[in-house]
Design an enzyme around this catalytic site. Sequence first.
Site, PDB file in Angstrom:
ATOM      1  NE  ARG A 195      -3.498  -2.375   2.725  1.00 17.19           N
ATOM      2  CZ  ARG A 195      -3.158  -3.554   3.257  1.00 17.19           C
ATOM      3  NH1 ARG A 195      -1.920  -3.727   3.725  1.00 17.19           N
ATOM      4  NH2 ARG A 195      -4.034  -4.534   3.331  1.00 17.19           N
ATOM      5  CE  LYS A 220      -7.606  -0.890   5.180  1.00 16.64           C
ATOM      6  NZ  LYS A 220      -8.368  -1.217   3.953  1.00 16.64           N
ATOM      7  CG  HIS A 280      -6.023   0.354  -2.385  1.00 20.05           C
ATOM      8  ND1 HIS A 280      -5.098   0.077  -1.402  1.00 20.05           N
ATOM      9  CD2 HIS A 280      -6.905  -0.677  -2.361  1.00 20.05           C
ATOM     10  CE1 HIS A 280      -5.410  -1.047  -0.795  1.00 20.05           C
ATOM     11  NE2 HIS A 280      -6.499  -1.537  -1.358  1.00 20.05           N
ATOM     12  NE  ARG A 283      -3.487  -4.793  -0.529  1.00 22.37           N
ATOM     13  CZ  ARG A 283      -2.591  -5.572   0.092  1.00 22.37           C
ATOM     14  NH1 ARG A 283      -1.308  -5.433  -0.191  1.00 22.37           N
ATOM     15  NH2 ARG A 283      -2.969  -6.469   0.976  1.00 22.37           N
ATOM     16  CD1 TRP A 306      -6.336  -8.529   2.157  1.00 24.58           C
ATOM     17  CD2 TRP A 306      -4.949  -9.576   0.750  1.00 24.58           C
ATOM     18  NE1 TRP A 306      -6.263  -7.780   1.008  1.00 24.58           N
ATOM     19  CE2 TRP A 306      -5.417  -8.391   0.127  1.00 24.58           C
ATOM     20  CE3 TRP A 306      -4.060 -10.392   0.054  1.00 24.58           C
ATOM     21  CZ2 TRP A 306      -5.039  -8.024  -1.153  1.00 24.58           C
ATOM     22  CZ3 TRP A 306      -3.676 -10.029  -1.219  1.00 24.58           C
ATOM     23  CH2 TRP A 306      -4.157  -8.862  -1.821  1.00 24.58           C
ATOM     24  CE1 TYR A 315      -7.760  -8.342  -6.465  1.00 25.17           C
ATOM     25  CE2 TYR A 315      -7.499  -9.314  -4.287  1.00 25.17           C
ATOM     26  CZ  TYR A 315      -7.573  -8.207  -5.096  1.00 25.17           C
ATOM     27  OH  TYR A 315      -7.478  -6.946  -4.553  1.00 25.17           O
TER      28      TYR A 315
END
Length: 353
Positions: A195, A220, A280, A283, A306, A315
Amino acid sequence: MAQSEGVYRRPDSRFWWIAATLPNGERIRQSAGTEIREDAQALLAKLKLEAYRAAHFGIKPERSWQEAVVRYLTVKATLRSIGEVRRNFVKLDPYLGHLTLNQINGDVVWRVVEGEMKRNKKPASINRYLAQIRGVLRMARDEWQWIDSVPKIRLLPGEVERDRWLTFEEADRLVRACPDHLAAVVRFALATGCRAKEITGLEWGRVDLQRKTAWLDRTKNGTPRGVPLNADAVRVLVEQIGKHPQYCFTYRGQPYAYQISNKGWRKAVERAGIEDLRFHDLRHTWASWHRQAGTSCDELKDLGGWKSRSMVDRYAKFATDNLRSAAARIERRSDGDVIDLVTFASRQEAKRA
């Protein structure tokens, strides 16, 4: 000398103060927040009653939404998105600011939804408010034991998931359209999936070019993680050596003091002839490229840091290798023939008979 019990005045305050030992043994000494003696006495009586009910009957004292928000913000103070969280609470205050936690039920939550719909808010925006309400109530129940139950809060359907990613050709155009300092950040993002703030905050002390690894501490979700560096990422970092003693990526020799998605970013996107692109989305591009190249969802989850597999499943659509054999079952043969589905179905019926 301070008053040992009851309500009293202090020379340094315009408010009445209360001091008492509650029925549960807790000693309190605090401002009543009022200049009216009777109101201060009423607050003291309320506190004593609540403590008595809690000590003898297990009845929890009423806690206000605003009181819960203050504690929630204290607990979440280190969140990188804390500014947005505060702004959302300000927007929720007209709906919930006058209520206790026990008064927040399904009807109250619906009033939030209905009110924001009338303001033409999109489902995604409303869902952020609902998620914060749910987060506060669950923390008040599970961690603070202020309440025994919470209403079931479902997020609104119809939220459109952003699905924006670049082709390799578009990515090359974007890099060429960026000034050097921004091009380096964009190339690193496309190579690692990091990020914006993870990149601009990356320090040389957390990079090992020999082992081809970087360690992020400004993530994050607040969980530090290691990032394996491919050849593209290593090449970008090598180009930055000597520009700053501490930070890997800089602007005019200084660490980034502003967001990447500024005027310079918008101009670069415009010069590249690309529409509807946020930083973003780089990403998302990185993750999409990985899935198209055959990277599994579990591998991608670890690469991108994640916390849950559900964050990566979006995805999955980009990987079709595992379906190719299934798709080939109805391919036309080299002689132009294709399976006669009608005849095949008839034979199956005859076999069952």
